[in-house]
Motif scaffolding. Structure first.
Motif, PDB file in Angstrom:
ATOM      1  N   ASP A 166       0.827  -1.203   0.000  1.00  0.00           N
ATOM      2  CA  ASP A 166       0.000   0.000   0.000  1.00  0.00           C
ATOM      3  C   ASP A 166       0.868   1.262   0.000  1.00  0.00           C
ATOM      4  OD1 ASP A 166      -2.516   1.079  -0.115  1.00  0.00           O
ATOM      5  OD2 ASP A 166      -2.624   1.384   2.051  1.00  0.00           O
ATOM      6  N   TYR A 167       2.048   1.159   0.604  1.00  0.00           N
ATOM      7  CA  TYR A 167       2.970   2.299   0.634  1.00  0.00           C
ATOM      8  C   TYR A 167       3.780   2.393  -0.667  1.00  0.00           C
ATOM      9  CZ  TYR A 167       1.942   3.003   5.549  1.00  0.00           C
ATOM     10  OH  TYR A 167       1.303   3.269   6.721  1.00  0.00           O
ATOM     11  N   ILE A 168       4.226   1.248  -1.158  1.00  0.00           N
ATOM     12  CA  ILE A 168       5.113   1.275  -2.333  1.00  0.00           C
ATOM     13  C   ILE A 168       4.334   1.617  -3.600  1.00  0.00           C
ATOM     14  CG2 ILE A 168       6.763  -0.061  -3.713  1.00  0.00           C
ATOM     15  CD1 ILE A 168       7.142  -1.850  -1.175  1.00  0.00           C
ATOM     16  N   PHE A 169       3.165   0.992  -3.774  1.00  0.00           N
ATOM     17  CA  PHE A 169       2.410   1.164  -5.026  1.00  0.00           C
ATOM     18  C   PHE A 169       0.972   1.629  -4.814  1.00  0.00           C
ATOM     19  CE2 PHE A 169       5.416  -2.308  -6.291  1.00  0.00           C
ATOM     20  CZ  PHE A 169       6.104  -1.590  -7.247  1.00  0.00           C
ATOM     21  N   GLY A 170       0.476   1.544  -3.587  1.00  0.00           N
ATOM     22  CA  GLY A 170      -0.949   1.766  -3.357  1.00  0.00           C
ATOM     23  C   GLY A 170      -1.268   3.208  -3.005  1.00  0.00           C
ATOM     24  N   SER A 171      -2.283   3.375  -2.170  1.00  0.00           N
ATOM     25  CA  SER A 171      -2.836   4.704  -1.895  1.00  0.00           C
ATOM     26  C   SER A 171      -1.822   5.642  -1.240  1.00  0.00           C
ATOM     27  CB  SER A 171      -4.053   4.559  -0.986  1.00  0.00           C
ATOM     28  OG  SER A 171      -3.672   3.934   0.229  1.00  0.00           O
ATOM     29  N   LYS A 172      -0.805   5.086  -0.586  1.00  0.00           N
ATOM     30  CA  LYS A 172       0.126   5.948   0.156  1.00  0.00           C
ATOM     31  C   LYS A 172       1.420   6.207  -0.600  1.00  0.00           C
ATOM     32  CE  LYS A 172      -1.643   4.376   4.631  1.00  0.00           C
ATOM     33  NZ  LYS A 172      -2.503   3.219   4.227  1.00  0.00           N
ATOM     34  N   LYS A 173       1.475   5.821  -1.870  1.00  0.00           N
ATOM     35  CA  LYS A 173       2.783   5.820  -2.536  1.00  0.00           C
ATOM     36  C   LYS A 173       3.409   7.206  -2.674  1.00  0.00           C
ATOM     37  CE  LYS A 173       1.195   5.996  -7.259  1.00  0.00           C
ATOM     38  NZ  LYS A 173       1.463   5.999  -8.592  1.00  0.00           N
ATOM     39  N   ASP A 174       2.605   8.250  -2.913  1.00  0.00           N
ATOM     40  CA  ASP A 174       3.219   9.562  -3.121  1.00  0.00           C
ATOM     41  C   ASP A 174       3.941  10.052  -1.871  1.00  0.00           C
ATOM     42  OD1 ASP A 174       2.456   9.564  -5.702  1.00  0.00           O
ATOM     43  OD2 ASP A 174       0.835  11.032  -5.500  1.00  0.00           O
ATOM     44  N   SER A 175       3.246   9.991  -0.726  1.00  0.00           N
ATOM     45  CA  SER A 175       3.904  10.478   0.492  1.00  0.00           C
ATOM     46  C   SER A 175       5.027   9.526   0.902  1.00  0.00           C
ATOM     47  CB  SER A 175       2.895  10.654   1.626  1.00  0.00           C
ATOM     48  OG  SER A 175       2.282   9.431   1.917  1.00  0.00           O
ATOM     49  N   TYR A 176       4.849   8.230   0.630  1.00  0.00           N
ATOM     50  CA  TYR A 176       5.881   7.265   1.023  1.00  0.00           C
ATOM     51  C   TYR A 176       7.169   7.467   0.227  1.00  0.00           C
ATOM     52  CZ  TYR A 176       8.252   2.844   1.936  1.00  0.00           C
ATOM     53  OH  TYR A 176       9.179   1.892   2.287  1.00  0.00           O
ATOM     54  N   ARG A 177       7.042   7.556  -1.089  1.00  0.00           N
ATOM     55  CA  ARG A 177       8.252   7.694  -1.912  1.00  0.00           C
ATOM     56  C   ARG A 177       8.972   9.003  -1.609  1.00  0.00           C
ATOM     57  NH1 ARG A 177       6.015   5.574  -7.730  1.00  0.00           N
ATOM     58  NH2 ARG A 177       5.296   3.520  -7.028  1.00  0.00           N
ATOM     59  N   LYS A 178       8.186  10.051  -1.334  1.00  0.00           N
ATOM     60  CA  LYS A 178       8.782  11.336  -0.955  1.00  0.00           C
ATOM     61  C   LYS A 178       9.604  11.144   0.317  1.00  0.00           C
ATOM     62  CE  LYS A 178       7.183  16.046   0.202  1.00  0.00           C
ATOM     63  NZ  LYS A 178       7.271  16.163   1.654  1.00  0.00           N
ATOM     64  N   GLN A 179       9.021  10.442   1.290  1.00  0.00           N
ATOM     65  CA  GLN A 179       9.736  10.221   2.550  1.00  0.00           C
ATOM     66  C   GLN A 179      10.971   9.346   2.357  1.00  0.00           C
ATOM     67  OE1 GLN A 179       6.252   9.028   5.060  1.00  0.00           O
ATOM     68  NE2 GLN A 179       7.266  10.318   6.567  1.00  0.00           N
ATOM     69  N   CYS A 180      10.856   8.318   1.516  1.00  0.00           N
ATOM     70  CA  CYS A 180      12.020   7.455   1.244  1.00  0.00           C
ATOM     71  C   CYS A 180      13.176   8.306   0.723  1.00  0.00           C
ATOM     72  CB  CYS A 180      11.678   6.386   0.199  1.00  0.00           C
ATOM     73  SG  CYS A 180      10.534   5.126   0.771  1.00  0.00           S
ATOM     74  N   ALA A 181      12.853   9.223  -0.200  1.00  0.00           N
ATOM     75  CA  ALA A 181      13.885  10.081  -0.793  1.00  0.00           C
ATOM     76  C   ALA A 181      14.457  11.022   0.256  1.00  0.00           C
ATOM     77  CB  ALA A 181      13.293  10.867  -1.960  1.00  0.00           C
TER      78      ALA A 181
END
Ligand SMILES: [Zn+2]
Length: 409
Positions: A166-181
């Motif tokens: 859900d974090y990598i590809f699902g509903s949370k991906k935008d905020s998750y990928r931003k945080q990963c970066a």
């Protein structure tokens, strides 16, 4: 300022075709590379704004994977740090992010694991989050082992886990990928003793797509590998994944692909074929539309582009002349494929469609090479759809420009 290399794991559009990594879920497939490149590009942006000399390996944008050229590139550039960006796959219960490091170089891994915990992304650490690569196991990772500088590989959670997905590809991906970066950028700053001044605006600048995949694919196999598949119908559709809807394009009678494999998709025969550019596609195995010929030889002239329209020739006459179905419903289907919205058969829509079908619609009056230069200079924005629209060219022409861009990067 330090030179930092990022490497986005795998390459684009390679999961369904083999070679890439990803996950299938609810009849769709998701490419790991789409997430990796997104994180890499955002981390690059943040760190550039901090004055770092940041690069993403050119192999991150290549059409097939070579790990050796990735590490060679960072080695040649005398990079001070190499971070390879991935997502993990495993048992559905396995979850969390982690970083791999060489046993003797753990500094960046410690910093990253602490920053990850502070960031509270919603995805935890896998174990304590740090793994030394071990020779003789799968963790003997090329990217970490063959790099001349301290090199690390981060797995941003498990694609195969419901929660992480859900974090990598699902509903949370935008905020998750931003945080990963941001975690990576903060860690790089801390590692080199630079004050972190905050992130940049995140724009998912990668044209991501999850493909619909058939959940009913049976391998059939064929002895005709390497032979020609010749179109005998007026034209046939082809697809970039194993499906029957939303064709990637169409080729006309007489066009030849090279046969690679044979499947049954939802009960109907489907060939995997290779075109003159060595790109793999899927197309029908219906005996009233295609037939198997002799050994395939690459013939640049069989590029599948249609003849130029005669002066003053209308769409219907043109389609009839080259053996295409010129009915309104077929033109309407083709218009949808070429992105002409709300086709009603108006004169301007018909001219646009004629340009697309005949491949003569440059619209821009520029050469492929000029257009490639402009794209590399960023003059047409990001995302293939935007760039094509900005250039005002057909899909087939854009494909040529895209290939030229890839060749140069
Ligand atoms: Zn990976």
């Amino acid at each position: 300022m330090a030179t930092v290399y990022f490497d986005a794991g795998h390459t684009r559009n390679t999961f369904d075709r083999g070679g890439g990594k990803g996950v299938r879920r609810n009849g769709r497939s998701y490419e790991e590379h789409d997430s990796n490149i997104d994180i890499a590009e955002h981390a690059e942006k943040i760190l550039k704004s901090h004055g770092f000399d940041v690069h993403i390996t050119s192999q991150s944008y290549a059409s097939s994977e070579s790990l050796t050229s990735r590490t060679n590139e960072a080695n040649r550039a005398n990079a001070d740090l190499l971070v390879s960006i991935h997502a993990n796959a495993g048992a559905s219960s396995a979850n969390g992010a982690c970083i791999f490091h060489w046993p003797t170089s753990e500094d960046f891994a410690n910093i990253w694991a602490n920053q990850w915990e502070d960031a509270d992304t919603g995805v935890g650490l896998h174990g304590n989050g740090k793994h030394a690569v071990r020779v003789g196991t799968w963790t003997n990772l090329h990217m970490v082992r063959e790099a001349a500088m301290p090199a690390y590989l981060i797995e941003h959670g498990f694609m195969t886990n419901d929660h992480d997905f859900d974090y990598i590809f699902g509903s949370k991906k935008d905020s998750y990928r931003k945080q990963c970066a941001e975690v990576i950028a903060k860690s790089v700053c801390e590692y080199f003793g630079v004050d972190y001044k905050g992130g940049s605006t995140y724009t998912p600048n990668h044209q991501e797509k999850s493909h619909t995949v058939s959940n009913n694919v049976d391998w059939v196999g064929t002895d005709d590998k390497g032979k020609e598949l010749i179109i005998t119908g007026s034209y046939v559709n082809y697809y970039d994944t194993q499906r029957w809807s939303n064709p990637t394009g169409a080729k006309k009678r007489g066009y030849k692909w090279e046969i690679d494999n044979l499947y049954k998709v939802n009960g109907s025969l489907q060939y995997r074929v290779q075109d003159e550019n060595n790109d793999l596609y899927f197309t029908t195995g219906r005996s009233d539309l295609v037939k198997v010929g002799g050994e395939y030889t690459k013939d640049e002239s069989s590029g599948g582009s249609n003849p130029a329209p005669k002066s003053g020739e209308g769409i219907v006459d043109y389609m009839n002349r080259i053996g295409m179905d010129s009915s309104y419903s077929n033109r309407s289907d083709l218009a949808a494929q070429y992105g002409i919205n709300g086709y009603q058969g108006t004169a301007s829509q018909n001219m646009q469609l004629l340009d697309y079908i005949s491949g003569s619609g440059s619209g821009s009056g520029k050469s492929i090479s000029q257009m490639a230069n402009e794209i590399i200079r960023g003059e047409h924005g990001s995302g293939h759809a935007n760039r094509r629209q900005s250039l005002g060219i057909s899909k087939s022409q854009y494909e040529k420009v895209r290939k030229e861009v890839n060749k140069r990067l």
